[in-house]
Design a protein around this motif. Structure first.
Motif, PDB file in Angstrom:
ATOM      1  N   ARG A 189       0.823  -1.206   0.000  1.00 41.11           N
ATOM      2  CA  ARG A 189       0.000   0.000   0.000  1.00 41.11           C
ATOM      3  C   ARG A 189       0.860   1.261   0.000  1.00 41.11           C
ATOM      4  NH1 ARG A 189      -3.427  -2.926   3.624  1.00 41.11           N
ATOM      5  NH2 ARG A 189      -2.630  -1.793   5.445  1.00 41.11           N
ATOM      6  N   VAL A 190       1.892   1.280   0.839  1.00 42.90           N
ATOM      7  CA  VAL A 190       2.721   2.485   0.911  1.00 42.90           C
ATOM      8  C   VAL A 190       3.576   2.627  -0.348  1.00 42.90           C
ATOM      9  CG1 VAL A 190       2.748   2.532   3.427  1.00 42.90           C
ATOM     10  CG2 VAL A 190       4.568   1.312   2.216  1.00 42.90           C
ATOM     11  N   THR A 191       3.938   1.500  -0.971  1.00 44.10           N
ATOM     12  CA  THR A 191       4.680   1.561  -2.230  1.00 44.10           C
ATOM     13  C   THR A 191       3.812   2.170  -3.321  1.00 44.10           C
ATOM     14  OG1 THR A 191       6.002  -0.386  -1.640  1.00 44.10           O
ATOM     15  CG2 THR A 191       5.919   0.212  -3.964  1.00 44.10           C
ATOM     16  N   THR A 192       2.541   1.745  -3.374  1.00 43.50           N
ATOM     17  CA  THR A 192       1.600   2.308  -4.354  1.00 43.50           C
ATOM     18  C   THR A 192       1.371   3.791  -4.089  1.00 43.50           C
ATOM     19  OG1 THR A 192       0.473   0.175  -4.559  1.00 43.50           O
ATOM     20  CG2 THR A 192      -0.736   2.129  -5.277  1.00 43.50           C
ATOM     21  N   ARG A 193       1.224   4.150  -2.825  1.00 42.61           N
ATOM     22  CA  ARG A 193       1.021   5.548  -2.459  1.00 42.61           C
ATOM     23  C   ARG A 193       2.204   6.409  -2.883  1.00 42.61           C
ATOM     24  NH1 ARG A 193       0.486   6.179   3.702  1.00 42.61           N
ATOM     25  NH2 ARG A 193       2.750   5.956   3.588  1.00 42.61           N
ATOM     26  N   ALA A 194       3.407   5.892  -2.671  1.00 40.40           N
ATOM     27  CA  ALA A 194       4.599   6.639  -3.064  1.00 40.40           C
ATOM     28  C   ALA A 194       4.679   6.794  -4.587  1.00 40.40           C
ATOM     29  CB  ALA A 194       5.849   5.935  -2.536  1.00 40.40           C
ATOM     30  N   ALA A 195       4.330   5.707  -5.307  1.00 41.63           N
ATOM     31  CA  ALA A 195       4.376   5.756  -6.775  1.00 41.63           C
ATOM     32  C   ALA A 195       3.382   6.771  -7.326  1.00 41.63           C
ATOM     33  CB  ALA A 195       4.094   4.366  -7.347  1.00 41.63           C
ATOM     34  N   GLU A 196       2.219   6.866  -6.701  1.00 43.47           N
ATOM     35  CA  GLU A 196       1.212   7.833  -7.146  1.00 43.47           C
ATOM     36  C   GLU A 196       1.694   9.267  -6.975  1.00 43.47           C
ATOM     37  OE1 GLU A 196      -2.105   6.733  -4.787  1.00 43.47           O
ATOM     38  OE2 GLU A 196      -2.771   5.121  -6.135  1.00 43.47           O
ATOM     39  N   LYS A 197       2.616   9.465  -6.028  1.00 44.17           N
ATOM     40  CA  LYS A 197       3.176  10.793  -5.802  1.00 44.17           C
ATOM     41  C   LYS A 197       4.495  10.986  -6.545  1.00 44.17           C
ATOM     42  CE  LYS A 197       1.144  11.284  -1.180  1.00 44.17           C
ATOM     43  NZ  LYS A 197       1.424  11.486   0.268  1.00 44.17           N
ATOM     44  N   GLY A 198       4.836   9.999  -7.390  1.00 45.42           N
ATOM     45  CA  GLY A 198       6.073  10.104  -8.154  1.00 45.42           C
ATOM     46  C   GLY A 198       7.313   9.828  -7.324  1.00 45.42           C
ATOM     47  N   ARG A 199       7.155   9.121  -6.202  1.00 45.12           N
ATOM     48  CA  ARG A 199       8.276   8.804  -5.335  1.00 45.12           C
ATOM     49  C   ARG A 199       8.589   7.316  -5.388  1.00 45.12           C
ATOM     50  NH1 ARG A 199       6.396  11.908   0.228  1.00 45.12           N
ATOM     51  NH2 ARG A 199       6.187  14.019  -0.619  1.00 45.12           N
ATOM     52  N   GLN A 200       9.783   6.982  -4.920  1.00 41.61           N
ATOM     53  CA  GLN A 200      10.177   5.587  -4.808  1.00 41.61           C
ATOM     54  C   GLN A 200      10.761   5.359  -3.417  1.00 41.61           C
ATOM     55  OE1 GLN A 200      12.910   4.288  -7.781  1.00 41.61           O
ATOM     56  NE2 GLN A 200      12.794   2.133  -7.213  1.00 41.61           N
ATOM     57  N   LEU A 201      10.296   4.324  -2.746  1.00 38.87           N
ATOM     58  CA  LEU A 201      10.801   4.035  -1.412  1.00 38.87           C
ATOM     59  C   LEU A 201      12.262   3.607  -1.494  1.00 38.87           C
ATOM     60  CD1 LEU A 201       7.809   2.033   0.109  1.00 38.87           C
ATOM     61  CD2 LEU A 201       8.196   4.496   0.068  1.00 38.87           C
ATOM     62  N   SER A 202      13.084   4.160  -0.614  1.00 37.76           N
ATOM     63  CA  SER A 202      14.508   3.838  -0.653  1.00 37.76           C
ATOM     64  C   SER A 202      14.799   2.591   0.159  1.00 37.76           C
ATOM     65  CB  SER A 202      15.336   5.003  -0.114  1.00 37.76           C
ATOM     66  OG  SER A 202      15.220   5.103   1.293  1.00 37.76           O
ATOM     67  N   MET A 203      15.826   1.850  -0.277  1.00 39.80           N
ATOM     68  CA  MET A 203      16.248   0.668   0.459  1.00 39.80           C
ATOM     69  C   MET A 203      16.707   1.050   1.853  1.00 39.80           C
ATOM     70  SD  MET A 203      16.003  -2.376  -0.652  1.00 39.80           S
ATOM     71  CE  MET A 203      17.253  -3.052   0.444  1.00 39.80           C
ATOM     72  N   ALA A 204      17.384   2.200   1.985  1.00 39.05           N
ATOM     73  CA  ALA A 204      17.887   2.627   3.296  1.00 39.05           C
ATOM     74  C   ALA A 204      16.736   2.816   4.282  1.00 39.05           C
ATOM     75  CB  ALA A 204      18.680   3.919   3.149  1.00 39.05           C
ATOM     76  N   ASP A 205      15.633   3.426   3.824  1.00 40.32           N
ATOM     77  CA  ASP A 205      14.477   3.633   4.702  1.00 40.32           C
ATOM     78  C   ASP A 205      13.838   2.301   5.083  1.00 40.32           C
ATOM     79  OD1 ASP A 205      14.794   6.337   4.731  1.00 40.32           O
ATOM     80  OD2 ASP A 205      13.260   6.758   3.220  1.00 40.32           O
ATOM     81  N   LEU A 206      13.689   1.409   4.112  1.00 40.23           N
ATOM     82  CA  LEU A 206      13.071   0.109   4.393  1.00 40.23           C
ATOM     83  C   LEU A 206      13.914  -0.701   5.377  1.00 40.23           C
ATOM     84  CD1 LEU A 206      11.902  -0.888   0.806  1.00 40.23           C
ATOM     85  CD2 LEU A 206      10.446  -0.223   2.709  1.00 40.23           C
ATOM     86  N   GLU A 207      15.223  -0.672   5.199  1.00 36.54           N
ATOM     87  CA  GLU A 207      16.092  -1.418   6.098  1.00 36.54           C
ATOM     88  C   GLU A 207      16.069  -0.818   7.499  1.00 36.54           C
ATOM     89  OE1 GLU A 207      19.888  -1.530   4.226  1.00 36.54           O
ATOM     90  OE2 GLU A 207      19.266  -2.966   2.698  1.00 36.54           O
ATOM     91  N   ALA A 208      15.972   0.516   7.573  1.00 38.36           N
ATOM     92  CA  ALA A 208      15.902   1.168   8.888  1.00 38.36           C
ATOM     93  C   ALA A 208      14.621   0.765   9.616  1.00 38.36           C
ATOM     94  CB  ALA A 208      15.974   2.685   8.727  1.00 38.36           C
TER      95      ALA A 208
END
Length: 321
Positions: A189-208
């Protein structure tokens, strides 16, 4: 030899090579099985859940046909354990390589597809799918994580074994396995939300986020990833976790030095401290053997008349007599 004859010989050699390559291709095609599309079953544990946009592949198949075969396993010849793990029917062919091609070919109207039928057990199928998908269509990190977790949890493979079978470094395998602790539904869900805003979730954030040990806190922070509140929530959660780890480490170090914890209700009577002296250790200061020795030394220097208090949640300690 004349230059003219050399040219003829080169042309002959080129033609021979081309003929040999064509014969090899024909032999390969003769070994393929043309299987009814209705008998081809997508593997339920294919790491890549989202096949992506198939429009271009469909148009290519309509124009040129399917140029590359699928790799499948005959369900009727699977051993019992493999059939159970694959949730396979008694008949049909389980697709190992070519899930996108199968989906596109069906959309293009093909009724039979060229397949290489290969005997594999469940472990071989899973590692083959994971490696093939990563190398050809780049699984996203979470899909990689789920594939690695399957190898680890279902097949009992170690990090070193997963690394050897898939070609990924052990560090990458460990990092991806950690991502597997994240809630898949929320992450999608958050990946889709980010994509709709033209963003991409970073690996650093996911690992944190995956570093947060408490499941409820981890899930709550994950919901905020990609929002303006995320960095503050993440920093707060990790700080609280570090302080709790430090608090527990202080307990271990002091108890190992002959001290025991005093319950808080035995220390404070509402007006005065009882048998207690405050030793404030800053949260960012990591507890060490040297620091613990110093704290105990300060307590014993009072003649054993007082307890010790660590800053972390007021940990009250007295000597174990």
């Amino acid at each position: 030899m004349s230059k003219h004859n050399e040219t003829i010989e080169e042309m002959t050699m080129d033609a021979a090579i081309e003929l040999a390559e064509q014969e090899a291709e024909d032999e390969s095609r003769r070994r393929l099985h043309w299987i009814d599309a209705g008998l081809l079953i997508p593997h339920p544990d294919n790491p890549r859940k989202d096949l992506g946009d198939l429009t271009e592949m469909v148009e290519s198949i309509k124009a040129k046909g399917l140029l590359q075969n699928l790799t499948v396993v005959d369900c009727a010849k699977m051993d019992t354990a493999t059939r159970m793990l694959c949730r396979a029917p008694a008949y049909g062919y389980m697709v190992v390589i070519g899930h996108r091609r199968l989906a596109a070919a069906k959309l293009a109207g093909l009724t039979e597809l060229p397949c290489a039928v290969v005997p594999m057990d469940y472990q071989e199928m899973l590692t083959t799918m994971l490696t093939e998908n990563v190398q050809r269509v780049d699984l996203n990190p979470y899909e990689q994580a789920q594939g690695f977790r399957q190898l680890s949890m279902e097949l009992g493979m170690s990090v070193a074994e997963i690394s050897e079978r898939t070609g990924f470094g052990e560090t990458t395998v460990r990092r991806r396995l950690k991502l597997g602790t994240l809630d898949g539904d929320i992450l999608r869900r958050v990946t889709t939300r980010a994509a709709e805003k033209g963003r991409q979730l970073s690996m650093a954030d996911l690992e944190a986020v995956a570093d947060i040990e408490d499941e409820n806190t981890r899930t709550s922070v994950l919901r905020d990833i990609g929002t303006d509140n995320f960095n503050m929530r993440l920093k707060s959660a990790l700080k609280a976790q570090q302080e709790e780890q430090n608090r527990n480490e202080w307990r271990r170090l002091l108890k190992a030095r002959g001290l025991v914890e005093i319950p808080q209700n035995k220390v404070w009577d509402g007006n005065t401290w009882k048998s207690c002296v405050q030793q404030q250790e800053r949260p960012e200061r990591k507890p060490t053997d040297e620091a613990a020795d110093a704290l105990v030394g300060q307590w014993r220097a009072t003649g054993g008349q007082y307890g010790c208090a660590c800053y972390y949640g007021w940990l009250y300690i007295k000597e174990n007599i």
